[in-house]
Design a protein around this motif. Structure first.
Motif, PDB file in Angstrom:
ATOM      1  N   THR A  85      -8.250  21.476 -25.098  1.00 45.50           N
ATOM      2  CA  THR A  85      -9.489  20.699 -25.009  1.00 45.50           C
ATOM      3  C   THR A  85      -9.749  20.262 -23.569  1.00 45.50           C
ATOM      4  O   THR A  85     -10.891  20.282 -23.098  1.00 45.50           O
ATOM      5  N   GLN A  86      -8.701  19.880 -22.840  1.00 50.77           N
ATOM      6  CA  GLN A  86      -8.843  19.500 -21.439  1.00 50.77           C
ATOM      7  C   GLN A  86      -9.259  20.691 -20.591  1.00 50.77           C
ATOM      8  O   GLN A  86     -10.179  20.601 -19.771  1.00 50.77           O
ATOM      9  N   CYS A  87      -8.582  21.816 -20.778  1.00 48.35           N
ATOM     10  CA  CYS A  87      -8.836  22.970 -19.920  1.00 48.35           C
ATOM     11  C   CYS A  87     -10.204  23.590 -20.179  1.00 48.35           C
ATOM     12  O   CYS A  87     -10.846  24.104 -19.261  1.00 48.35           O
ATOM     13  N   MET A  88     -10.676  23.532 -21.429  1.00 45.48           N
ATOM     14  CA  MET A  88     -12.032  24.021 -21.692  1.00 45.48           C
ATOM     15  C   MET A  88     -13.076  23.072 -21.120  1.00 45.48           C
ATOM     16  O   MET A  88     -14.131  23.511 -20.644  1.00 45.48           O
ATOM     17  N   ALA A  89     -12.791  21.768 -21.137  1.00 49.35           N
ATOM     18  CA  ALA A  89     -13.686  20.816 -20.465  1.00 49.35           C
ATOM     19  C   ALA A  89     -13.697  21.082 -18.962  1.00 49.35           C
ATOM     20  O   ALA A  89     -14.753  21.032 -18.306  1.00 49.35           O
ATOM     21  N   ASP A  90     -12.516  21.366 -18.397  1.00 47.18           N
ATOM     22  CA  ASP A  90     -12.431  21.725 -16.976  1.00 47.18           C
ATOM     23  C   ASP A  90     -13.263  22.965 -16.682  1.00 47.18           C
ATOM     24  O   ASP A  90     -14.004  23.023 -15.688  1.00 47.18           O
ATOM     25  N   MET A  91     -13.158  23.969 -17.550  1.00 41.60           N
ATOM     26  CA  MET A  91     -13.906  25.211 -17.334  1.00 41.60           C
ATOM     27  C   MET A  91     -15.414  24.981 -17.433  1.00 41.60           C
ATOM     28  O   MET A  91     -16.187  25.530 -16.643  1.00 41.60           O
ATOM     29  N   LEU A  92     -15.838  24.145 -18.378  1.00 39.13           N
ATOM     30  CA  LEU A  92     -17.266  23.851 -18.492  1.00 39.13           C
ATOM     31  C   LEU A  92     -17.768  23.155 -17.238  1.00 39.13           C
ATOM     32  O   LEU A  92     -18.878  23.431 -16.752  1.00 39.13           O
ATOM     33  N   LYS A 121       5.752  14.053 -16.484  1.00 40.07           N
ATOM     34  CA  LYS A 121       4.391  14.426 -16.876  1.00 40.07           C
ATOM     35  C   LYS A 121       4.414  15.827 -17.503  1.00 40.07           C
ATOM     36  O   LYS A 121       5.117  16.714 -17.034  1.00 40.07           O
ATOM     37  N   PRO A 122       3.624  16.036 -18.568  1.00 38.13           N
ATOM     38  CA  PRO A 122       3.671  17.315 -19.295  1.00 38.13           C
ATOM     39  C   PRO A 122       3.277  18.515 -18.437  1.00 38.13           C
ATOM     40  O   PRO A 122       2.558  18.396 -17.436  1.00 38.13           O
ATOM     41  N   LEU A 123       3.712  19.681 -18.885  1.00 32.25           N
ATOM     42  CA  LEU A 123       3.393  20.958 -18.237  1.00 32.25           C
ATOM     43  C   LEU A 123       2.089  21.552 -18.760  1.00 32.25           C
ATOM     44  O   LEU A 123       1.600  22.549 -18.232  1.00 32.25           O
ATOM     45  N   SER A 124       1.533  20.972 -19.807  1.00 31.95           N
ATOM     46  CA  SER A 124       0.456  21.630 -20.544  1.00 31.95           C
ATOM     47  C   SER A 124      -0.823  21.834 -19.741  1.00 31.95           C
ATOM     48  O   SER A 124      -1.519  22.832 -19.933  1.00 31.95           O
ATOM     49  N   VAL A 125      -1.159  20.914 -18.832  1.00 31.55           N
ATOM     50  CA  VAL A 125      -2.392  21.103 -18.048  1.00 31.55           C
ATOM     51  C   VAL A 125      -2.276  22.282 -17.082  1.00 31.55           C
ATOM     52  O   VAL A 125      -3.123  23.182 -17.106  1.00 31.55           O
ATOM     53  N   CYS A 248      -7.368  15.865 -14.382  1.00 26.44           N
ATOM     54  CA  CYS A 248      -7.542  15.525 -15.796  1.00 26.44           C
ATOM     55  C   CYS A 248      -7.590  14.019 -16.023  1.00 26.44           C
ATOM     56  O   CYS A 248      -7.965  13.573 -17.113  1.00 26.44           O
ATOM     57  N   LEU A 249      -7.224  13.234 -15.021  1.00 32.38           N
ATOM     58  CA  LEU A 249      -7.234  11.773 -15.053  1.00 32.38           C
ATOM     59  C   LEU A 249      -6.261  11.222 -16.104  1.00 32.38           C
ATOM     60  O   LEU A 249      -6.067  11.835 -17.146  1.00 32.38           O
ATOM     61  N   PRO A 250      -5.639  10.082 -15.811  1.00 33.72           N
ATOM     62  CA  PRO A 250      -5.774   9.306 -14.583  1.00 33.72           C
ATOM     63  C   PRO A 250      -4.944   9.907 -13.449  1.00 33.72           C
ATOM     64  O   PRO A 250      -3.847  10.412 -13.685  1.00 33.72           O
ATOM     65  N   ALA A 251      -5.490   9.851 -12.244  1.00 36.41           N
ATOM     66  CA  ALA A 251      -4.786  10.369 -11.074  1.00 36.41           C
ATOM     67  C   ALA A 251      -3.961   9.260 -10.429  1.00 36.41           C
ATOM     68  O   ALA A 251      -4.303   8.078 -10.512  1.00 36.41           O
ATOM     69  N   ASP A 252      -2.867   9.652  -9.796  1.00 30.67           N
ATOM     70  CA  ASP A 252      -2.078   8.719  -8.985  1.00 30.67           C
ATOM     71  C   ASP A 252      -2.701   8.711  -7.585  1.00 30.67           C
ATOM     72  O   ASP A 252      -2.528   9.655  -6.807  1.00 30.67           O
ATOM     73  N   ILE A 253      -3.457   7.659  -7.274  1.00 25.14           N
ATOM     74  CA  ILE A 253      -4.234   7.582  -6.042  1.00 25.14           C
ATOM     75  C   ILE A 253      -3.470   6.776  -5.003  1.00 25.14           C
ATOM     76  O   ILE A 253      -3.136   5.603  -5.231  1.00 25.14           O
ATOM     77  N   SER A 254      -3.188   7.393  -3.875  1.00 25.71           N
ATOM     78  CA  SER A 254      -2.416   6.740  -2.818  1.00 25.71           C
ATOM     79  C   SER A 254      -3.113   5.474  -2.317  1.00 25.71           C
ATOM     80  O   SER A 254      -4.309   5.491  -2.002  1.00 25.71           O
ATOM     81  N   GLY A 255      -2.355   4.380  -2.295  1.00 25.01           N
ATOM     82  CA  GLY A 255      -2.897   3.126  -1.809  1.00 25.01           C
ATOM     83  C   GLY A 255      -3.764   2.387  -2.808  1.00 25.01           C
ATOM     84  O   GLY A 255      -4.284   1.305  -2.503  1.00 25.01           O
ATOM     85  N   VAL A 256      -3.935   2.953  -3.990  1.00 25.60           N
ATOM     86  CA  VAL A 256      -4.768   2.306  -5.020  1.00 25.60           C
ATOM     87  C   VAL A 256      -3.946   2.054  -6.279  1.00 25.60           C
ATOM     88  O   VAL A 256      -3.610   0.925  -6.605  1.00 25.60           O
ATOM     89  N   SER A 257      -3.618   3.123  -6.991  1.00 21.57           N
ATOM     90  CA  SER A 257      -2.815   2.968  -8.206  1.00 21.57           C
ATOM     91  C   SER A 257      -1.318   3.053  -7.919  1.00 21.57           C
ATOM     92  O   SER A 257      -0.497   2.761  -8.788  1.00 21.57           O
ATOM     93  N   CYS A 258      -0.971   3.481  -6.702  1.00 25.61           N
ATOM     94  CA  CYS A 258       0.425   3.556  -6.283  1.00 25.61           C
ATOM     95  C   CYS A 258       0.454   3.621  -4.760  1.00 25.61           C
ATOM     96  O   CYS A 258      -0.572   3.881  -4.124  1.00 25.61           O
ATOM     97  N   ALA A 259       1.621   3.384  -4.189  1.00 23.90           N
ATOM     98  CA  ALA A 259       1.725   3.412  -2.724  1.00 23.90           C
ATOM     99  C   ALA A 259       1.491   4.817  -2.184  1.00 23.90           C
ATOM    100  O   ALA A 259       0.757   5.015  -1.202  1.00 23.90           O
ATOM    101  N   GLU A 260       2.128   5.808  -2.818  1.00 27.71           N
ATOM    102  CA  GLU A 260       1.975   7.204  -2.436  1.00 27.71           C
ATOM    103  C   GLU A 260       1.811   8.022  -3.714  1.00 27.71           C
ATOM    104  O   GLU A 260       2.555   7.813  -4.674  1.00 27.71           O
ATOM    105  N   GLY A 261       0.863   8.944  -3.717  1.00 30.37           N
ATOM    106  CA  GLY A 261       0.608   9.653  -4.950  1.00 30.37           C
ATOM    107  C   GLY A 261       0.036  11.044  -4.783  1.00 30.37           C
ATOM    108  O   GLY A 261       0.240  11.696  -3.751  1.00 30.37           O
ATOM    109  N   GLU A 262      -0.726  11.472  -5.778  1.00 28.05           N
ATOM    110  CA  GLU A 262      -1.239  12.840  -5.835  1.00 28.05           C
ATOM    111  C   GLU A 262      -2.388  13.092  -4.864  1.00 28.05           C
ATOM    112  O   GLU A 262      -2.550  14.209  -4.374  1.00 28.05           O
TER     113      GLU A 262
END
Length: 314
Positions: A85-92, A121-125, A248-262
């Motif tokens: 469902t995520q990957c088809m939403a990504d494709m759309l 974190k899962p491998l599925s995405v 696919c969210l939520p993202a690990d945002i550097s300086g926002v949701s974590c010190a260092e992230g994605e």
């Protein structure tokens, strides 16, 4: 809700499964009261997708034997192998961004591992992305540090898809190489396949001390790759510096949701609205899957709804 269905959220811990009821029993008991069953089971390698198939077979058997008056539609909301469902939403989202499915052939997408301060974190995405995008003749690059491999069987599917559609599937251990000239980038953390297998075995054995030890090891392993971040410099190296950033969210945002992230905060902020649009397609993907499975002539149904012109009241 979009389709007028009443939603029930079932937790195995609060169901008869917790008291010893088998999967096959539960599948039939739920099916007395359901038109659609959505299952999300992504934590355990070799278990989630197999569980869904067991439910599907049990429901089909119940319908065949006259136990059930109708066979519910099963929707994979995420498993250990795929996140359809995520990957088809990504494709759309990609199709709408580039102006049509016929414009995707030859587009380069970098599905890249990125650093996260969390583990498991899962491998599925990433697996779903490389499996789906290669079906459209795209040039798909899977990037990750050594030791963060995905399932070999999924990579083989991606290679076969690319060969059949005239696209390509390649793998690299260099994030910068993957981003260079890319039309689309999808930096996302995931756990190594081998570690996910190990975690599954530890949980199966009830070895919670082993789980804690594995978690510390994986967090330390992740920390060796903090430079795997989607930065402004990497985005500048994409095609015309304007690649579509996806997550696919939520993202690990550097300086926002974590010190260092994605991803760097400035990159995420610039793509915030497109990311919300990407996320917004998922409910419609699921609704479409249900409609296609439940209605004999879905095209006629949609035309009828269009002609009636009814407004959805909120």
């Amino acid at each position: 809700n979009l389709l007028g269905l009443e939603v029930q959220d079932l937790d195995e811990g609060k169901s008869q499964i917790a008291h010893g009821e088998t999967v096959r029993e539960t599948a039939n008991m739920i099916s007395f009261m359901a038109d659609v069953i959505g299952i999300r089971d992504d934590m355990y390698i070799g278990k989630g997708n197999a569980y869904m198939h067991t439910v599907s077979e049990a429901v089909q058997e119940g319908y065949r034997d006259g136990v059930l008056e109708q066979r519910p539609t099963l929707v994979n909301l995420q498993c250990d192998i795929d996140h359809p469902t995520q990957c088809m939403a990504d494709m759309l989202h990609i199709i709408n961004h580039f102006g049509g499915v016929e414009k995707l052939k030859g587009k380069r997408i970098a599905m890249s591992w990125a650093y996260s301060p969390s583990y498991g974190k899962p491998l599925s995405v990433p697996q779903g992305v490389i499996g789906l995008m290669t079906r459209f003749g795209m040039d798909v690059v899977l990037a990750h540090p050594e030791g963060y491999e995905v399932m070999g069987g999924v990579e083989e599917v991606a290679r076969r898809n690319a060969a059949a559609t005239g696209g390509s599937f390649t793998r690299t251990n260099d994030m910068a190489e993957a981003f260079a000239g890319a039309d689309i980038v999808y930096p996302k953390s995931w756990a190594p396949f081998a570690a996910m297998q190990q975690r599954t075995d530890l949980y199966g054995a009830g070895d919670m001390e082993g789980i804690k030890k594995l978690e510390k090891e994986l967090l330390a392993q992740n920390a060796n790759h903090k430079d795997w971040e989607c930065t402004e410099a990497l985005m500048a190296s994409t095609r015309n510096g304007e690649a579509l950033y996806m997550h696919c969210l939520p993202a690990d945002i550097s300086g926002v949701s974590c010190a260092e992230g994605e991803v760097a905060a400035s990159v995420f902020d610039r793509y915030r609205v497109p990311l919300y649009k990407e996320a917004s397609y998922k409910p419609y993907i699921i609704a479409a899957m249900i409609t296609l499975a439940r209605k004999r002539n879905p095209a006629d149904l949609l035309l009828d709804l269009l002609e009636k012109g009814g407004q959805r009241c909120l």
